[in-house]
Design a protein around this motif. Structure first.
Motif, mmCIF file in Angstrom:
data_model
loop_
_atom_site.group_PDB
_atom_site.id
_atom_site.type_symbol
_atom_site.label_atom_id
_atom_site.label_comp_id
_atom_site.label_asym_id
_atom_site.label_seq_id
_atom_site.Cartn_x
_atom_site.Cartn_y
_atom_site.Cartn_z
ATOM 1 N N ASN A 74 -37.164 -1.069 -6.213
ATOM 2 C CA ASN A 74 -38.537 -0.996 -5.577
ATOM 3 C C ASN A 74 -38.467 -1.071 -4.058
ATOM 4 N N GLU A 75 -37.599 -1.928 -3.598
ATOM 5 C CA GLU A 75 -37.534 -1.974 -2.113
ATOM 6 C C GLU A 75 -37.089 -0.456 -1.618
ATOM 7 N N LEU A 76 -35.898 -0.072 -2.382
ATOM 8 C CA LEU A 76 -35.195 1.252 -1.719
ATOM 9 C C LEU A 76 -36.166 2.515 -2.217
ATOM 10 N N LEU A 77 -37.151 2.386 -3.086
ATOM 11 C CA LEU A 77 -38.077 3.490 -3.229
ATOM 12 C C LEU A 77 -39.156 3.277 -2.155
ATOM 13 N N SER A 78 -39.547 2.180 -1.611
ATOM 14 C CA SER A 78 -40.364 1.883 -0.749
ATOM 15 C C SER A 78 -39.920 2.671 0.667
ATOM 16 N N GLN A 79 -38.631 2.148 0.927
ATOM 17 C CA GLN A 79 -37.918 2.606 2.141
ATOM 18 C C GLN A 79 -37.764 4.210 2.063
ATOM 19 N N ALA A 80 -37.446 5.027 0.956
ATOM 20 C CA ALA A 80 -37.557 6.108 0.876
ATOM 21 C C ALA A 80 -38.834 6.996 1.147
ATOM 22 N N ILE A 81 -39.769 6.496 0.714
ATOM 23 C CA ILE A 81 -41.295 6.856 0.667
ATOM 24 C C ILE A 81 -41.538 6.861 2.040
ATOM 25 N N GLN A 82 -41.303 5.745 2.766
ATOM 26 C CA GLN A 82 -41.641 5.483 4.040
ATOM 27 C C GLN A 82 -40.857 6.336 4.927
ATOM 28 N N GLU A 83 -39.677 6.613 4.718
ATOM 29 C CA GLU A 83 -38.697 7.447 5.595
ATOM 30 C C GLU A 83 -39.293 8.995 5.652
ATOM 31 N N THR A 84 -39.892 9.515 4.505
ATOM 32 C CA THR A 84 -40.508 10.707 4.470
ATOM 33 C C THR A 84 -41.490 11.089 5.654
ATOM 34 N N GLU A 85 -41.950 9.816 6.227
ATOM 35 C CA GLU A 85 -42.829 10.253 7.261
ATOM 36 C C GLU A 85 -42.424 10.665 8.442
ATOM 37 N N ASN A 86 -40.995 10.362 8.592
ATOM 38 C CA ASN A 86 -40.266 10.724 9.822
ATOM 39 C C ASN A 86 -39.692 12.131 9.862
ATOM 40 N N LEU A 87 -39.885 12.820 8.694
ATOM 41 C CA LEU A 87 -39.381 14.226 8.439
ATOM 42 C C LEU A 87 -40.303 15.306 9.080
ATOM 43 N N LEU A 88 -39.838 16.374 9.498
ATOM 44 C CA LEU A 88 -40.633 17.515 9.770
ATOM 45 C C LEU A 88 -41.290 18.225 8.807
ATOM 46 N N GLU A 89 -42.458 18.937 9.285
ATOM 47 C CA GLU A 89 -42.934 19.589 7.966
ATOM 48 C C GLU A 89 -42.160 20.754 7.504
ATOM 49 N N GLY A 90 -41.833 21.056 6.354
ATOM 50 C CA GLY A 90 -41.231 22.142 5.806
ATOM 51 C C GLY A 90 -39.609 21.717 5.820
ATOM 52 N N GLU A 91 -39.124 20.630 6.275
ATOM 53 C CA GLU A 91 -37.959 20.265 6.103
ATOM 54 C C GLU A 91 -37.583 19.773 4.936
ATOM 55 N N ILE A 92 -36.241 20.471 4.584
ATOM 56 C CA ILE A 92 -35.581 20.266 2.966
ATOM 57 C C ILE A 92 -34.767 19.029 3.028
ATOM 58 N N PHE A 93 -34.535 18.226 2.183
ATOM 59 C CA PHE A 93 -33.843 17.118 2.146
ATOM 60 C C PHE A 93 -33.540 16.537 0.711
ATOM 61 N N LEU A 94 -32.456 15.738 0.503
ATOM 62 C CA LEU A 94 -32.024 14.881 -0.663
ATOM 63 C C LEU A 94 -32.551 13.381 -0.448
ATOM 64 N N VAL A 95 -32.779 12.727 -1.473
ATOM 65 C CA VAL A 95 -33.065 11.457 -1.303
ATOM 66 C C VAL A 95 -32.018 10.487 -0.492
ATOM 67 N N LYS A 96 -30.801 10.899 -0.710
ATOM 68 C CA LYS A 96 -29.730 10.049 0.017
ATOM 69 C C LYS A 96 -29.799 10.627 1.474
ATOM 70 N N ASP A 97 -30.576 11.523 2.052
ATOM 71 C CA ASP A 97 -30.704 11.910 3.176
ATOM 72 C C ASP A 97 -31.646 10.944 4.018
ATOM 73 N N LEU A 98 -32.338 10.241 3.087
ATOM 74 C CA LEU A 98 -33.403 9.385 3.521
ATOM 75 C C LEU A 98 -32.756 7.980 3.947
ATOM 76 N N PHE A 99 -31.260 7.522 3.744
ATOM 77 C CA PHE A 99 -30.760 6.338 3.848
ATOM 78 C C PHE A 99 -29.518 6.770 5.049
ATOM 79 N N LYS A 100 -29.140 5.888 5.804
ATOM 80 C CA LYS A 100 -28.050 5.832 6.468
ATOM 81 C C LYS A 100 -27.020 5.891 5.521
ATOM 82 N N GLY A 101 -25.603 6.521 6.046
ATOM 83 C CA GLY A 101 -24.640 6.875 4.997
ATOM 84 C C GLY A 101 -23.956 5.522 4.376
#
Length: 82
Positions: free
Chosen positions: A5-32
Motif C-alpha cells: 500500500n505504501e508503494l502504491l501510494s508512492q507510485a500514485i503520488q509520483e504521477t503528479e510529477n509527469l508531464l501531460e501526455g507522457e508515457i510510462f511504466l510503473v517501474k519508471d515511477l521509482f528509482k532504479g
C-alpha cells in the motif's frame, strides 16, 4: 520489506510529477535501486493494484498498450481528455 500500500501510494503520488501526455511504466515511477529491491511477486501485485487504481478512480492516468515483454504502459492524460 516494503508494504504494498505504501508503494502504491508512492507510485500514485509520483504521477503528479509527469508531464501531460507522457508515457510510462510503473517501474519508471521509482528509482532504479528502489525498484530492484522490491521482490518480483510484490512488483507484480503493485502492477495489478496500480492498474485497478487507474480503472476505478478518476485518475489523470490511462492504461494504453502492453510492451513486448507484457508490461502495461500508461499515459498521463491531458487536461482536455475525458
Amino acid at each position: 520489506m516494503y508494504l504494498i500500500n505504501e508503494l502504491l501510494s508512492q507510485a500514485i503520488q509520483e504521477t503528479e510529477n509527469l508531464l501531460e501526455g507522457e508515457i510510462f511504466l510503473v517501474k519508471d515511477l521509482f528509482k532504479g535501486y528502489v525498484w530492484n529491491r522490491i521482490p518480483v511477486r510484490d512488483r507484480l501485485l503493485l502492477g495489478i493494484l496500480f492498474l485497478n487504481h487507474v480503472h476505478q478512480d478518476e485518475s489523470r492516468v490511462c492504461a494504453i498498450e502492453k510492451t513486448s515483454s507484457h508490461q502495461q504502459r500508461y499515459q498521463k492524460r491531458t487536461t482536455t481528455s475525458p
